[in-house]
Design an enzyme around this catalytic site. Structure first.
Site, PDB file in Angstrom:
ATOM      1  N   SER A 127      22.605   4.680 -16.548  1.00  0.00           N
ATOM      2  CA  SER A 127      23.815   4.586 -17.365  1.00  0.00           C
ATOM      3  C   SER A 127      23.575   3.890 -18.701  1.00  0.00           C
ATOM      4  O   SER A 127      24.367   4.070 -19.632  1.00  0.00           O
ATOM      5  CB  SER A 127      24.910   3.850 -16.582  1.00  0.00           C
ATOM      6  OG  SER A 127      24.452   2.581 -16.187  1.00  0.00           O
ATOM      7  N   ALA A 133      16.603  -0.731 -16.547  1.00  0.00           N
ATOM      8  CA  ALA A 133      15.906  -1.492 -15.495  1.00  0.00           C
ATOM      9  C   ALA A 133      16.935  -2.088 -14.550  1.00  0.00           C
ATOM     10  O   ALA A 133      18.103  -2.262 -14.908  1.00  0.00           O
ATOM     11  CB  ALA A 133      15.066  -2.609 -16.114  1.00  0.00           C
ATOM     12  N   LYS A 185      12.437  -1.142 -11.149  1.00  0.00           N
ATOM     13  CA  LYS A 185      13.142   0.065 -11.544  1.00  0.00           C
ATOM     14  C   LYS A 185      13.270   0.995 -10.341  1.00  0.00           C
ATOM     15  O   LYS A 185      12.606   0.802  -9.337  1.00  0.00           O
ATOM     16  CB  LYS A 185      12.392   0.792 -12.671  1.00  0.00           C
ATOM     17  CG  LYS A 185      12.630   0.140 -14.018  1.00  0.00           C
ATOM     18  CD  LYS A 185      11.984   0.893 -15.169  1.00  0.00           C
ATOM     19  CE  LYS A 185      12.353   2.342 -15.270  1.00  0.00           C
ATOM     20  NZ  LYS A 185      13.807   2.584 -15.357  1.00  0.00           N
ATOM     21  N   LYS A 245      20.858  -8.092 -15.557  1.00  0.00           N
ATOM     22  CA  LYS A 245      19.545  -7.631 -15.084  1.00  0.00           C
ATOM     23  C   LYS A 245      18.441  -8.681 -15.239  1.00  0.00           C
ATOM     24  O   LYS A 245      17.351  -8.526 -14.697  1.00  0.00           O
ATOM     25  CB  LYS A 245      19.129  -6.359 -15.840  1.00  0.00           C
ATOM     26  CG  LYS A 245      20.147  -5.225 -15.790  1.00  0.00           C
ATOM     27  CD  LYS A 245      20.326  -4.704 -14.394  1.00  0.00           C
ATOM     28  CE  LYS A 245      21.299  -3.559 -14.269  1.00  0.00           C
ATOM     29  NZ  LYS A 245      20.929  -2.311 -14.848  1.00  0.00           N
ATOM     30  N   GLU A 277       9.543   7.950 -14.326  1.00  0.00           N
ATOM     31  CA  GLU A 277       9.714   6.887 -15.324  1.00  0.00           C
ATOM     32  C   GLU A 277       8.409   6.122 -15.531  1.00  0.00           C
ATOM     33  O   GLU A 277       8.053   5.781 -16.658  1.00  0.00           O
ATOM     34  CB  GLU A 277      10.809   5.913 -14.868  1.00  0.00           C
ATOM     35  CG  GLU A 277      12.209   6.508 -14.940  1.00  0.00           C
ATOM     36  CD  GLU A 277      13.269   5.635 -14.292  1.00  0.00           C
ATOM     37  OE1 GLU A 277      14.434   5.776 -14.662  1.00  0.00           O
ATOM     38  OE2 GLU A 277      12.945   4.827 -13.398  1.00  0.00           O
ATOM     39  N   ASP A 291      14.232   3.101 -21.781  1.00  0.00           N
ATOM     40  CA  ASP A 291      14.647   3.264 -20.382  1.00  0.00           C
ATOM     41  C   ASP A 291      15.421   2.026 -19.932  1.00  0.00           C
ATOM     42  O   ASP A 291      15.386   0.983 -20.591  1.00  0.00           O
ATOM     43  CB  ASP A 291      13.398   3.480 -19.505  1.00  0.00           C
ATOM     44  CG  ASP A 291      13.718   4.193 -18.203  1.00  0.00           C
ATOM     45  OD1 ASP A 291      14.919   4.327 -17.861  1.00  0.00           O
ATOM     46  OD2 ASP A 291      12.781   4.624 -17.509  1.00  0.00           O
TER      47      ASP A 291
END
Ligand code: 5RP
Length: 225
Positions: free
Chosen positions: A28, A84, A95, A122, A104, A82
């Site tokens: 997302s 995490a 990940k 995170k 990935e 990307d």
């Protein structure tokens, strides 16, 4: 966390320059970066080649009209953006929350620069405290493979998707492994990948150059040169 994810993703997309080959992450937060890249291509005439890390991301990129290719055709990626699930102070990651960890990791490995976009939740002191470690395994003898993983002092559950076993884009399974604390991610990663039937694990060690943490207003940037 919606605004934070959006701020992080959109900020990271501005690191991309004309002519670059760009690894397109999954999830997302990465989705906001891809959206912004789509907008930049239309408004600024930016020309890039996107290498998607999942089927889901490929669909989004195609819908936005981005040029899509593969790592086989473009073996050197300039920047990957990307998300995490956890980030430690050394910028090592967990990940695979979205199940795309194998593609990935391959894309990140072949990237000159990896930018991670995330919301503040995170950031952790030690990996594994909040999020179970996803490990991609083959379908054959999955129960035996999971038992071998559990010998590394964790409890592991086969990931489900409603009432069926979740399958990755590579037609494999995911074992979500509760280690509680991963103090030596590099050595655990090696141990996991030594188990026959383990395809890859969600520990990304020494792969990230820059982390963008989205805030309610703006971002915080953490980088390792
Ligand atoms: C998918 C991933 C995602 O990048 C990770 O789960 C973060 O997702 P989100 O940005 O939705 O929180 O590793 O395999």
């Amino acid at each position: 966390m919606l605004v934070e994810k959006r701020n992080a993703g959109r900020y990271a997309a501005d690191f991309v320059k004309d002519g670059m080959v760009v690894g397109l992450g999954t999830g997302s937060t990465a989705k906001h970066a891809i959206q912004r890249l789509g907008e930049r291509c239309k408004k600024e005439g930016l020309e890039i080649i996107g290498i998607p890390t999942s089927e889901q991301t490929k669909v989004q990129a195609e819908d936005l009209g981005l040029n899509i290719s593969t790592l086989d055709e473009h073996p050197v990626i300039d920047i990957t953006i990307d998300g995490a699930d956890e980030i430690d102070p050394e910028l090592n990651l967990i990940k695979g929350g979205g199940g795309a960890l194998l593609r990935e990791k391959i894309v990140a490995y072949h990237s000159k620069e990896v930018i991670i976009v995330a919301d503040p939740s995170k950031m952790v002191d030690v990996l594994g405290v909040k999020f179970d470690l996803p490990v991609e395994i083959i379908q054959f003898c999955s129960t035996a493979i999971i038992s071998s993983i559990e010998e590394l002092d964790c409890s592991a559950d086969l990931r489900m998707d409603n009432n069926t076993v979740f399958k990755t884009d590579n037609n494999n399974y995911i074992a979500d492994c509760k280690f509680h604390q991963i103090s030596e991610p590099y050595s655990l990663s090696r141990q996991l990948n030594d188990i026959p039937g383990v395809v890859e694990n969600g520990l990304f060690v020494d792969m990230v150059n820059r982390v963008i943490i989205g805030k309610k207003e703006g971002v915080e940037e953490i980088s390792i040169e």
